[in-house]
Motif scaffolding. Structure first.
Motif, PDB file in Angstrom:
ATOM      1  N   ASN A  14       0.792  -1.224   0.000  1.00 39.51           N
ATOM      2  CA  ASN A  14       0.000   0.000   0.000  1.00 39.51           C
ATOM      3  C   ASN A  14       0.827   1.278   0.000  1.00 39.51           C
ATOM      4  OD1 ASN A  14      -2.392  -1.480   0.106  1.00 39.51           O
ATOM      5  ND2 ASN A  14      -2.363  -1.566   2.331  1.00 39.51           N
ATOM      6  N   SER A  15       2.137   1.171   0.146  1.00 44.24           N
ATOM      7  CA  SER A  15       2.954   2.365   0.401  1.00 44.24           C
ATOM      8  C   SER A  15       3.245   3.218  -0.823  1.00 44.24           C
ATOM      9  CB  SER A  15       4.277   1.970   1.041  1.00 44.24           C
ATOM     10  OG  SER A  15       5.144   1.423   0.064  1.00 44.24           O
ATOM     11  N   GLY A  16       3.480   2.605  -1.964  1.00 49.36           N
ATOM     12  CA  GLY A  16       3.933   3.368  -3.114  1.00 49.36           C
ATOM     13  C   GLY A  16       5.406   3.739  -3.039  1.00 49.36           C
ATOM     14  N   LEU A  17       6.086   3.380  -1.953  1.00 50.76           N
ATOM     15  CA  LEU A  17       7.509   3.698  -1.784  1.00 50.76           C
ATOM     16  C   LEU A  17       8.419   2.669  -2.439  1.00 50.76           C
ATOM     17  CD1 LEU A  17       7.520   4.836   1.953  1.00 50.76           C
ATOM     18  CD2 LEU A  17       7.686   6.282  -0.085  1.00 50.76           C
ATOM     19  N   VAL A  18       7.934   1.459  -2.566  1.00 55.05           N
ATOM     20  CA  VAL A  18       8.727   0.391  -3.180  1.00 55.05           C
ATOM     21  C   VAL A  18       7.886  -0.276  -4.262  1.00 55.05           C
ATOM     22  CG1 VAL A  18      10.144  -0.076  -1.133  1.00 55.05           C
ATOM     23  CG2 VAL A  18       7.994  -1.305  -1.421  1.00 55.05           C
ATOM     24  N   PRO A  19       8.536  -0.752  -5.319  1.00 55.65           N
ATOM     25  CA  PRO A  19       7.775  -1.504  -6.324  1.00 55.65           C
ATOM     26  C   PRO A  19       7.357  -2.857  -5.759  1.00 55.65           C
ATOM     27  CG  PRO A  19      10.118  -1.516  -6.848  1.00 55.65           C
ATOM     28  CD  PRO A  19       9.954  -0.645  -5.639  1.00 55.65           C
ATOM     29  N   ARG A  20       6.453  -3.505  -6.481  1.00 56.90           N
ATOM     30  CA  ARG A  20       6.083  -4.863  -6.076  1.00 56.90           C
ATOM     31  C   ARG A  20       7.343  -5.717  -6.077  1.00 56.90           C
ATOM     32  NH1 ARG A  20       2.274  -6.366 -10.391  1.00 56.90           N
ATOM     33  NH2 ARG A  20       2.955  -8.458  -9.872  1.00 56.90           N
ATOM     34  N   PRO A  21       7.517  -6.556  -5.073  1.00 55.12           N
ATOM     35  CA  PRO A  21       8.706  -7.413  -5.044  1.00 55.12           C
ATOM     36  C   PRO A  21       8.633  -8.469  -6.130  1.00 55.12           C
ATOM     37  CG  PRO A  21       7.224  -7.971  -3.251  1.00 55.12           C
ATOM     38  CD  PRO A  21       6.646  -6.768  -3.914  1.00 55.12           C
ATOM     39  N   ASN A  22       9.816  -8.963  -6.508  1.00 55.72           N
ATOM     40  CA  ASN A  22       9.853 -10.059  -7.469  1.00 55.72           C
ATOM     41  C   ASN A  22       9.475 -11.372  -6.817  1.00 55.72           C
ATOM     42  OD1 ASN A  22      12.202  -8.046  -8.443  1.00 55.72           O
ATOM     43  ND2 ASN A  22      11.083  -8.907 -10.165  1.00 55.72           N
ATOM     44  N   TYR A  23       9.905 -11.544  -5.556  1.00 60.86           N
ATOM     45  CA  TYR A  23       9.632 -12.802  -4.852  1.00 60.86           C
ATOM     46  C   TYR A  23       9.321 -12.519  -3.391  1.00 60.86           C
ATOM     47  CZ  TYR A  23      12.000 -14.639  -8.921  1.00 60.86           C
ATOM     48  OH  TYR A  23      12.364 -14.919 -10.209  1.00 60.86           O
ATOM     49  N   ILE A  24       8.417 -13.312  -2.860  1.00 64.58           N
ATOM     50  CA  ILE A  24       8.160 -13.334  -1.425  1.00 64.58           C
ATOM     51  C   ILE A  24       8.318 -14.783  -0.997  1.00 64.58           C
ATOM     52  CG2 ILE A  24       6.481 -12.953   0.411  1.00 64.58           C
ATOM     53  CD1 ILE A  24       5.150 -10.858  -1.456  1.00 64.58           C
ATOM     54  N   LEU A  25       9.274 -15.006  -0.103  1.00 63.19           N
ATOM     55  CA  LEU A  25       9.491 -16.339   0.439  1.00 63.19           C
ATOM     56  C   LEU A  25       8.891 -16.390   1.840  1.00 63.19           C
ATOM     57  CD1 LEU A  25      12.158 -15.599  -1.407  1.00 63.19           C
ATOM     58  CD2 LEU A  25      12.848 -17.841  -0.609  1.00 63.19           C
ATOM     59  N   GLU A  26       8.065 -17.378   2.077  1.00 63.11           N
ATOM     60  CA  GLU A  26       7.560 -17.603   3.439  1.00 63.11           C
ATOM     61  C   GLU A  26       8.501 -18.626   4.061  1.00 63.11           C
ATOM     62  OE1 GLU A  26       3.439 -18.277   5.842  1.00 63.11           O
ATOM     63  OE2 GLU A  26       3.668 -19.391   3.973  1.00 63.11           O
ATOM     64  N   THR A  27       9.279 -18.176   5.034  1.00 67.24           N
ATOM     65  CA  THR A  27      10.309 -19.018   5.622  1.00 67.24           C
ATOM     66  C   THR A  27       9.801 -19.819   6.804  1.00 67.24           C
ATOM     67  OG1 THR A  27      11.074 -17.197   7.007  1.00 67.24           O
ATOM     68  CG2 THR A  27      12.116 -17.456   4.831  1.00 67.24           C
ATOM     69  N   SER A  28       8.754 -19.348   7.427  1.00 70.60           N
ATOM     70  CA  SER A  28       8.016 -20.032   8.490  1.00 70.60           C
ATOM     71  C   SER A  28       6.723 -19.244   8.638  1.00 70.60           C
ATOM     72  CB  SER A  28       8.840 -20.099   9.789  1.00 70.60           C
ATOM     73  OG  SER A  28       9.220 -18.825  10.223  1.00 70.60           O
ATOM     74  N   PRO A  29       5.754 -19.730   9.410  1.00 72.02           N
ATOM     75  CA  PRO A  29       4.466 -19.032   9.459  1.00 72.02           C
ATOM     76  C   PRO A  29       4.609 -17.533   9.768  1.00 72.02           C
ATOM     77  CG  PRO A  29       4.276 -21.155  10.515  1.00 72.02           C
ATOM     78  CD  PRO A  29       5.751 -20.946  10.220  1.00 72.02           C
ATOM     79  N   GLU A  30       4.109 -16.721   8.831  1.00 69.16           N
ATOM     80  CA  GLU A  30       4.062 -15.260   8.943  1.00 69.16           C
ATOM     81  C   GLU A  30       5.434 -14.609   9.031  1.00 69.16           C
ATOM     82  OE1 GLU A  30       1.183 -14.007  11.851  1.00 69.16           O
ATOM     83  OE2 GLU A  30      -0.440 -14.896  10.695  1.00 69.16           O
ATOM     84  N   LYS A  31       6.476 -15.310   8.557  1.00 72.26           N
ATOM     85  CA  LYS A  31       7.829 -14.755   8.472  1.00 72.26           C
ATOM     86  C   LYS A  31       8.250 -14.833   7.006  1.00 72.26           C
ATOM     87  CE  LYS A  31       9.077 -15.872  13.174  1.00 72.26           C
ATOM     88  NZ  LYS A  31      10.113 -16.329  14.073  1.00 72.26           N
ATOM     89  N   TYR A  32       8.786 -13.708   6.503  1.00 70.78           N
ATOM     90  CA  TYR A  32       9.016 -13.599   5.066  1.00 70.78           C
ATOM     91  C   TYR A  32      10.389 -13.028   4.743  1.00 70.78           C
ATOM     92  CZ  TYR A  32       3.959 -14.027   5.242  1.00 70.78           C
ATOM     93  OH  TYR A  32       2.701 -14.462   5.504  1.00 70.78           O
ATOM     94  N   GLN A  33      10.875 -13.391   3.573  1.00 73.86           N
ATOM     95  CA  GLN A  33      12.010 -12.734   2.960  1.00 73.86           C
ATOM     96  C   GLN A  33      11.490 -12.186   1.635  1.00 73.86           C
ATOM     97  OE1 GLN A  33      14.996 -15.879   3.067  1.00 73.86           O
ATOM     98  NE2 GLN A  33      15.698 -15.157   5.058  1.00 73.86           N
ATOM     99  N   VAL A  34      11.582 -10.873   1.481  1.00 75.30           N
ATOM    100  CA  VAL A  34      11.039 -10.173   0.323  1.00 75.30           C
ATOM    101  C   VAL A  34      12.222  -9.764  -0.552  1.00 75.30           C
ATOM    102  CG1 VAL A  34       9.549  -8.271  -0.412  1.00 75.30           C
ATOM    103  CG2 VAL A  34       9.193  -9.345   1.843  1.00 75.30           C
ATOM    104  N   VAL A  35      12.139 -10.066  -1.845  1.00 77.42           N
ATOM    105  CA  VAL A  35      13.285  -9.898  -2.746  1.00 77.42           C
ATOM    106  C   VAL A  35      12.879  -9.083  -3.973  1.00 77.42           C
ATOM    107  CG1 VAL A  35      14.989 -11.130  -4.156  1.00 77.42           C
ATOM    108  CG2 VAL A  35      14.189 -12.148  -1.998  1.00 77.42           C
ATOM    109  N   TRP A  36      13.732  -8.079  -4.291  1.00 80.74           N
ATOM    110  CA  TRP A  36      13.588  -7.275  -5.494  1.00 80.74           C
ATOM    111  C   TRP A  36      14.829  -7.447  -6.358  1.00 80.74           C
ATOM    112  CZ3 TRP A  36      12.234  -5.590  -0.669  1.00 80.74           C
ATOM    113  CH2 TRP A  36      10.931  -5.124  -0.492  1.00 80.74           C
TER     114      TRP A  36
END
Length: 191
Positions: free
Chosen positions: A110-132
Motif C-alpha cells: 500500500n505504500s507506493g515507496l517500493v515496487p512490487r517485489p519479485n519474490y516473497i518467500l515464506e520461511t516459516s508461518p508469517e515470516k518472510y524474505q522479500v526480494v527485489w
C-alpha cells in the motif's frame, strides 16, 4: 496484499529460482548450516552449477539435518569467500521480516515507496524474505536502501548487508522445532 502463500505444483523449484535471479556464469555463494552439529559449509560456484541436478541433489541430502541458504549478490570471478570486497554485482535488494509479517507485506503493498517485489518467500508461518531484482545499484546504495526499508516496514536490521544469505525455496527451514517448507511466490517480473 494477500500474504498467504500456497504451495502449488507449478511453483518455482530451487533451480528455477537460481536461474531466474542470476546469470548462468554469475558466481554465487550457497551455504549449508547444521545448527545441532555446529557445521557450516559454504560453496562458491556458478549459478548454472548451483542449479544443476547433481548440486541440487547434494543440497537435498544436506537439508535432512541442515538449513540451505543462497547469497543474493554475484561474487567476483576470483572470490573464495563472501565478503563485501568479494561482491561484484548487486543483483537484489531484500527485506527479512521476522515480526508482524502480514502487516509488513500489506504496508509494502500500500505504500507506493517500493515496487512490487519479485519474490516473497515464506520461511516459516508469517515470516518472510522479500526480494527485489535490481540493476545499476552500488553496494553502499543497496545497503542504505535496505536499512531504509527496515525503518519503514520493519524487518531484521542485521539483514541489510550485501553479503547476506537468504533461504532457498523448497528446502526445509530447520531453525525451529517444527519444520517448515520454504515457499516462494513470484510477484513481479520487472527488474
Amino acid at each position: 496484499m494477500n500474504s498467504s502463500l500456497e504451495s502449488k505444483p507449478d511453483s518455482l523449484s530451487a533451480s528455477e529460482y537460481i536461474l531466474q535471479n542470476f546469470e548462468p556464469t554469475d558466481r554465487i555463494a550457497v551455504l549449508v548450516r547444521n545448527r545441532r552439529a555446529g557445521e557450516t559449509i559454504q560453496r562458491i560456484t556458478t549459478a548454472k552449477n548451483a542449479a544443476s541436478p547433481d548440486f541440487q541433489a547434494w543440497l537435498q541430502h544436506k537439508n535432512v539435518g541442515s538449513d540451505v541458504y543462497i547469497g543474493m549478490n554475484a561474487l567476483k570471478h576470483d572470490a573464495q569467500s563472501r565478503t563485501k570486497e568479494d561482491i561484484e554485482t548487486i543483483r537484489h535488494l531484500y527485506l527479512d521480516v521476522d515480526r508482524n509479517g502480514p502487516v509488513a507485506l500489506e504496508a509494502m503493498g500500500n505504500s507506493g515507496l517500493v515496487p512490487r517485489p519479485n519474490y516473497i518467500l515464506e520461511t516459516s508461518p508469517e515470516k518472510y524474505q522479500v526480494v527485489w531484482k535490481v540493476e545499476g545499484i552500488a553496494q553502499d546504495q543497496a545497503e542504505a536502501l535496505q536499512r531504509a526499508m527496515v525503518r519503514e516496514f520493519g524487518g531484521d536490521p542485521a539483514a541489510t548487508d550485501s553479503t547476506r544469505v537468504l533461504r532457498l525455496p523448497i528446502f526445509v527451514n530447520r531453525k525451529y522445532e517444527t519444520e517448515q517448507l520454504v515457499k516462494v511466490r513470484g510477484d513481479a517480473s520487472e527488474t
